[in-house]
Design a protein around this motif. Structure first.
Motif, PDB file in Angstrom:
ATOM      1  N   PHE A  22      55.705  62.044  39.700  1.00 41.41           N
ATOM      2  CA  PHE A  22      54.520  61.340  40.193  1.00 41.41           C
ATOM      3  C   PHE A  22      53.691  60.821  39.011  1.00 41.41           C
ATOM      4  O   PHE A  22      53.294  59.640  38.975  1.00 41.41           O
ATOM      5  CB  PHE A  22      53.666  62.253  41.068  1.00 41.41           C
ATOM      6  N   ASP A  40      52.644  61.300  46.066  1.00 41.60           N
ATOM      7  CA  ASP A  40      51.240  61.441  46.447  1.00 41.60           C
ATOM      8  C   ASP A  40      50.555  62.445  45.528  1.00 41.60           C
ATOM      9  O   ASP A  40      51.075  63.549  45.300  1.00 41.60           O
ATOM     10  CB  ASP A  40      51.169  61.912  47.907  1.00 41.60           C
ATOM     11  N   GLN A  41      49.387  62.088  45.004  1.00 44.21           N
ATOM     12  CA  GLN A  41      48.684  62.961  44.075  1.00 44.21           C
ATOM     13  C   GLN A  41      48.277  64.278  44.718  1.00 44.21           C
ATOM     14  O   GLN A  41      48.446  65.354  44.131  1.00 44.21           O
ATOM     15  CB  GLN A  41      47.453  62.256  43.512  1.00 44.21           C
ATOM     16  N   THR A  89      49.656  65.790  47.139  1.00 39.13           N
ATOM     17  CA  THR A  89      50.859  66.607  47.325  1.00 39.13           C
ATOM     18  C   THR A  89      51.264  67.269  46.021  1.00 39.13           C
ATOM     19  O   THR A  89      51.594  68.467  45.986  1.00 39.13           O
ATOM     20  CB  THR A  89      52.010  65.731  47.856  1.00 39.13           C
TER      21      THR A  89
END
Length: 533
Positions: free
Chosen positions: A426, A433-434, A436
């Motif tokens: 990420f 997704d940040q 996540t």
């Protein structure tokens, strides 16, 4: 004795060495101790032989010989320098900033841990040879299970129905061996079941190996058993996804291309397969990690059984080796009181990762009382901190069956690594997704009873590298991680005894790959030495 896939009972033990001494080893220039061919049609008169021969491929990860833990089935290669998990631990962990081995008269260890290795290092020959033997055993199984062979033998429908999955597993194990060759040496003798026996193998470099591993693992997906549905110790879809996630995370190193979004994709596939974190971090490293709830976190283990698979593999080495020379704490971890007399300690840079915020973190197994943090003399076993991560004790208060050869399986791949890979991919722009990613890191900290959870602003690449060290130490990932972060060679990050300097010195960039063993080049003229050596 632990209940596992029968590769680790007597039958699989024998089958490994039946397979080893066949001519199939010649296709990768491996020299067995006995050149007789015993894998004949007579073996397959009993249809259970197919599963037994498949078992030999797995057994090669743990076993080295037929005459006990000190025997080797490879000519001129000692058991202690060719057990797959052990040499993997040495080349990936001992070579980096987390581990020191006290007994530098052990062949090859001094050069590996001081980063002064040459092409004559026996541990590198052991790694090269053992990985290629995995490839040879897989090729042999595939040659013996073609439709034509099964037709000739009039194999029953019930056995034939298992064959697509068996063959897929064999191809997966071969791809995993090529993955480690790509990562460690940057090239490999390349042979599949379609190549004639005793031919001179071509050599594949990183780009060709990457392409083969990627296409092979995708091609077998349909035939592999679903994640978490195979017998314990056997590979399934999640193992293939793990290797794909690994090659994608490291693709910039291997082939100079960005594959972080692919890494995210395969991390999601694994996470969506039903794995869960063990309720206790240390359960992953105990003698019953095949039956306690670590079995829901470990994606693929190298099996160890103190009764039926006695070997000097990574968990036997680490549990006996981490018993302190001062502490004499072996009985706490299920081995003899003195263990191996302080064989293993940690380097200062790793010890410094455990500040006040990690004082009560379950992952922090450092023992420091009465010890200096510095190791100025490697032979002084009383200096330097020790750790007590791995254990031959069980989660229920018992111990393994033997006080030297442990029952603890080596967690080659586990879910916690997937969480960390997702967060890193990420940050490197792979999507995802940040929230996540932050959630996965905090899940690891919460599991470790560390109240210091993080926020989005804490999530940086430097943080990920340190958190990987804290979560995954002594699990054979560190060299690969440091190379990916540009910190293994060069001088922007030095650790104790890096480059043979007590405080660490810069390493030339060509040390990001190991040299091709001299003996391996002599066996195959197509092999050339890596630059710099």
């Amino acid at each position: 004795m632990k209940t596992r896939f029968k590769i680790y009972k007597t039958l699989g033990f024998v089958i490994l060495f039946i397979a080893t001494i066949t001519s199939c080893t010649n296709d990768l220039n491996i020299t067995p101790k006995d050149d007789q061919t015993v894998l004949s049609e007579d073996l397959f008169k009993d249809e259970t032989a197919y599963k037994q021969v498949l078992a030999g491929i797995y057994a090669n990860l743990a076993l080295t010989g037929t005459d006990g833990a000190g025997s080797s089935n490879l000519k001129n290669i000692d058991a202690g320098t060719s057990q797959f998990g052990r040499v993997l631990l040495y080349v990936q962990t001992l070579s980096a900033d987390q581990m020191i081995w006290s007994y530098e008269n052990d062949p090859g260890t001094r050069e590996i841990q001081r980063n002064i290795w040459t092409a004559q290092n026996p541990l590198l020959l052991g790694m090269f040879s053992r990985a290629h033997l995995s490839i040879a055993l897989a090729n042999n199984f595939l040659r013996e299970t073609t439709d034509a062979k099964l037709d000739e033998r009039n194999v029953s429908a019930s056995v034939r129905s298992d064959m697509p999955a068996y063959r897929a597993e064999s191809r997966l194990m071969r791809a995993m061996a090529y993955y480690y060759m790509m990562d460690i040496f940057g090239k490999a003798n390349f042979v599949t079941e379609d190549d004639p026996l005793n031919s001179q193998p071509p050599v594949y470099g990183r780009a060709e190996l990457f392409s083969f591993i990627e296409s092979e693992l995708k091609d077998i997906d349909t035939d592999l058993v679903d994640a978490r549905q195979n017998e314990y110790g056997r590979a399934d879809k999640a193992v293939a996804y793990m290797i794909l996630a690994k090659i994608y995370l490291n693709a910039q190193v291997y082939i100079g291309e960005d594959h972080y979004s692919d890494c995210i994709t395969y991390c999601n596939k694994i996470i969506g397969s039903g794995y869960t974190l063990a309720s206790n971090y240390l359960y992953n490293f105990m003698a019953d990690n095949n039956t306690n709830d670590a079995k829901n976190e470990i994606i693929f283990p190298i099996i160890s059984d103190g009764l039926t698979t006695q070997n000097y593999g990574p968990t036997t080495v680490m549990i006996n080796g981490s018993v302190g020379s001062i502490e004499q704490n072996g009985t706490e971890v299920g081995v003899s009181q003195g263990g191996w007399g302080g064989a293993l300690r940690v380097r200062k840079q790793f010890a410094n990762l455990w500040g006040a915020a990690f004082a009560n973190d379950d992952r922090n197994t450092i023992i420091s009382d009465g010890r200096s943090i510095d190791i100025t003399d490697i032979s002084d076993k009383d200096s330097g901190y020790i750790v007590q991560k791995y254990s031959n004790a069980t989660s229920t208060g018992g111990f393994g069956v033997d006080q030297t050869f442990v029952d603890t399986d080596f967690p080659l791949f586990r879910l916690a690594d997937v969480y960390l890979m997702y967060a890193e991919a990420f940050l490197r722009g792979g999507g995802g997704d940040q929230a996540t990613a932050v959630g996965y890191i905090n899940a690891l900290r919460t599991r470790a009873h560390n109240p210091n959870t993080i926020t989005s602003s804490d999530l940086t690449l430097d943080f990920i590298l340190d958190e990987r060290a804290r979560e995954l130490y002594w699990e054979a990932h560190r060299r690969q991680d440091l190379i990916r972060f540009g910190k293994f060679t060069g001088g922007n990050y030095n650790w104790a005894w890096k480059g043979n300097g007590s405080n660490g010195i810069s390493l030339p960039s060509y040390f990001n790959l190991y040299p091709i063993p001299t003996a391996s080049m002599a066996a195959n003229p197509n092999l050339t030495q890596n630059p710099g050596y």
